[in-house]
Design an enzyme around this catalytic site. Structure first.
Site, PDB file in Angstrom:
ATOM      1  N   LYS A  10       0.838  -1.195   0.000  1.00 18.92           N
ATOM      2  CA  LYS A  10       0.000   0.000   0.000  1.00 18.92           C
ATOM      3  C   LYS A  10       0.885   1.261   0.000  1.00 18.92           C
ATOM      4  O   LYS A  10       2.101   1.183   0.230  1.00 18.92           O
ATOM      5  CB  LYS A  10      -0.916  -0.026   1.237  1.00 18.92           C
ATOM      6  N   TYR A  50     -12.992  -2.740  -2.970  1.00 19.19           N
ATOM      7  CA  TYR A  50     -13.498  -2.627  -1.591  1.00 19.19           C
ATOM      8  C   TYR A  50     -15.028  -2.558  -1.557  1.00 19.19           C
ATOM      9  O   TYR A  50     -15.580  -1.915  -0.663  1.00 19.19           O
ATOM     10  CB  TYR A  50     -12.906  -1.387  -0.919  1.00 19.19           C
ATOM     11  N   ASN A 113      -1.833  -0.010   7.077  1.00 20.26           N
ATOM     12  CA  ASN A 113      -1.293  -1.299   7.533  1.00 20.26           C
ATOM     13  C   ASN A 113      -0.439  -1.985   6.469  1.00 20.26           C
ATOM     14  O   ASN A 113      -0.326  -3.207   6.421  1.00 20.26           O
ATOM     15  CB  ASN A 113      -2.422  -2.198   8.047  1.00 20.26           C
ATOM     16  N   HIS A 116      -1.840  -5.447   1.481  1.00 16.92           N
ATOM     17  CA  HIS A 116      -3.108  -6.153   1.289  1.00 16.92           C
ATOM     18  C   HIS A 116      -2.809  -7.567   0.818  1.00 16.92           C
ATOM     19  O   HIS A 116      -1.870  -7.769   0.044  1.00 16.92           O
ATOM     20  CB  HIS A 116      -3.953  -5.453   0.208  1.00 16.92           C
ATOM     21  N   GLU A 127      -9.452  -9.979  -7.671  1.00 16.18           N
ATOM     22  CA  GLU A 127      -8.396  -8.962  -7.572  1.00 16.18           C
ATOM     23  C   GLU A 127      -7.400  -9.076  -8.716  1.00 16.18           C
ATOM     24  O   GLU A 127      -6.936  -8.065  -9.256  1.00 16.18           O
ATOM     25  CB  GLU A 127      -7.694  -9.096  -6.225  1.00 16.18           C
TER      26      GLU A 127
HETATM   27  P1  CMP Z   1      -7.339  -4.663   4.551  1.00 22.77           P
HETATM   28  O1  CMP Z   1      -7.790  -5.599   5.614  1.00 22.77           O
HETATM   29  O2  CMP Z   1      -6.250  -5.014   3.621  1.00 22.77           O
HETATM   30  O3  CMP Z   1      -8.609  -4.233   3.670  1.00 22.77           O
HETATM   31  C1  CMP Z   1      -9.547  -3.297   4.158  1.00 22.77           C
HETATM   32  C2  CMP Z   1      -8.801  -2.086   4.587  1.00 22.77           C
HETATM   33  O4  CMP Z   1      -9.574  -1.055   5.120  1.00 22.77           O
HETATM   34  C3  CMP Z   1      -7.850  -2.459   5.730  1.00 22.77           C
HETATM   35  O5  CMP Z   1      -6.848  -3.307   5.254  1.00 22.77           O
HETATM   36  C4  CMP Z   1      -7.427  -1.102   6.180  1.00 22.77           C
HETATM   37  O6  CMP Z   1      -6.455  -0.527   5.313  1.00 22.77           O
HETATM   38  C5  CMP Z   1      -8.742  -0.338   6.031  1.00 22.77           C
HETATM   39  N1  CMP Z   1      -9.452  -0.273   7.313  1.00 22.77           N
HETATM   40  C6  CMP Z   1      -9.969  -1.289   8.017  1.00 22.77           C
HETATM   41  N2  CMP Z   1     -10.577  -0.842   9.131  1.00 22.77           N
HETATM   42  C7  CMP Z   1     -10.435   0.507   9.118  1.00 22.77           C
HETATM   43  C8  CMP Z   1     -10.855   1.551   9.993  1.00 22.77           C
HETATM   44  N3  CMP Z   1     -11.556   1.298  11.099  1.00 22.77           N
HETATM   45  N4  CMP Z   1     -10.531   2.799   9.653  1.00 22.77           N
HETATM   46  C9  CMP Z   1      -9.854   3.066   8.529  1.00 22.77           C
HETATM   47  N5  CMP Z   1      -9.435   2.121   7.660  1.00 22.77           N
HETATM   48  C10 CMP Z   1      -9.727   0.856   7.951  1.00 22.77           C
END
Ligand code: CMP
Length: 156
Positions: A10, A50, A113, A116, A127
């Site tokens: 990311k 998403y 984070n 992905h 994807e």
């Molecule tokens: P990922 O699990 O790869 O895919 C969904 C993404 O949404 C997740 O990683 C985070 O980057 C983002 N995400 C999930 N929860 C939150 C949250 N509470 N606030 C902001 N971003 C979020």
């Protein structure tokens, strides 16, 4: 069964110079890289990517974050590897992810984070179609598969 996971580094991973570290984690586990490119994600791709988060309050900021710099898209292959890749990545919230996982070692945030990874065979297929052209996926023999897997697991 051999499986393929779509992994994205990311924007925070690109900005923090963690592309090489992340690639190394998958390589040293014994997975095979069959696709790799840098690209910008678009609004259209992210709406589909998403779609299950469309109603979430963070949907807008998530899309904004994911377009804030180029990302690196990778396709990793291995025997029953989708769950393995998710273990290497760690749980969503970086600060709670297990140490030793990528998020556990390098992330503190729930949104930023780093990475992905596909959550299922169907998810990976969807994807893959969103970010890779057929010509960007490479079929080749990887010599170390002889040692990484048994004959049965290699399907030989
Ligand atoms: P990922 O699990 O790869 O895919 C969904 C993404 O949404 C997740 O990683 C985070 O980057 C983002 N995400 C999930 N929860 C939150 C949250 N509470 N606030 C902001 N971003 C979020």
């Amino acid at each position: 069964m051999m499986q393929r996971s779509v992994v994205l580094v990311k924007p925070d991973g690109v900005q923090r110079g963690l592309i090489g570290e992340i690639v190394t984690r998958f390589e040293r586990k014994g997975l095979k890289l069959v696709g790799l490119k840098m690209m910008y994600l678009t609004d259209e791709i992210l709406d589909q990517w998403y779609v299950h988060h469309k109603e979430k309050p963070f949907f807008g900021s998530l899309k904004h974050f994911m377009m804030s710099s180029p990302i690196v898209a990778m396709l990793w292959e291995g025997y029953e590897s989708i769950d393995t890749v998710r273990k290497l990545v760690g749980i969503t919230k970086g600060r709670e992810a297990e140490c030793g996982s990528i998020r556990g070692d390098f992330a503190m945030s729930q949104s930023n984070n780093l990475i992905h990874a596909s959550d299922s065979v169907e998810g990976a297929k969807k994807e893959l179609d969103l970010v890779f052209e057929p010509s960007e996926i490479f079929e080749y023999d990887k010599d170390d598969y002889l040692h990484v897997y048994s004959q049965e697991e290699r399907g030989k």
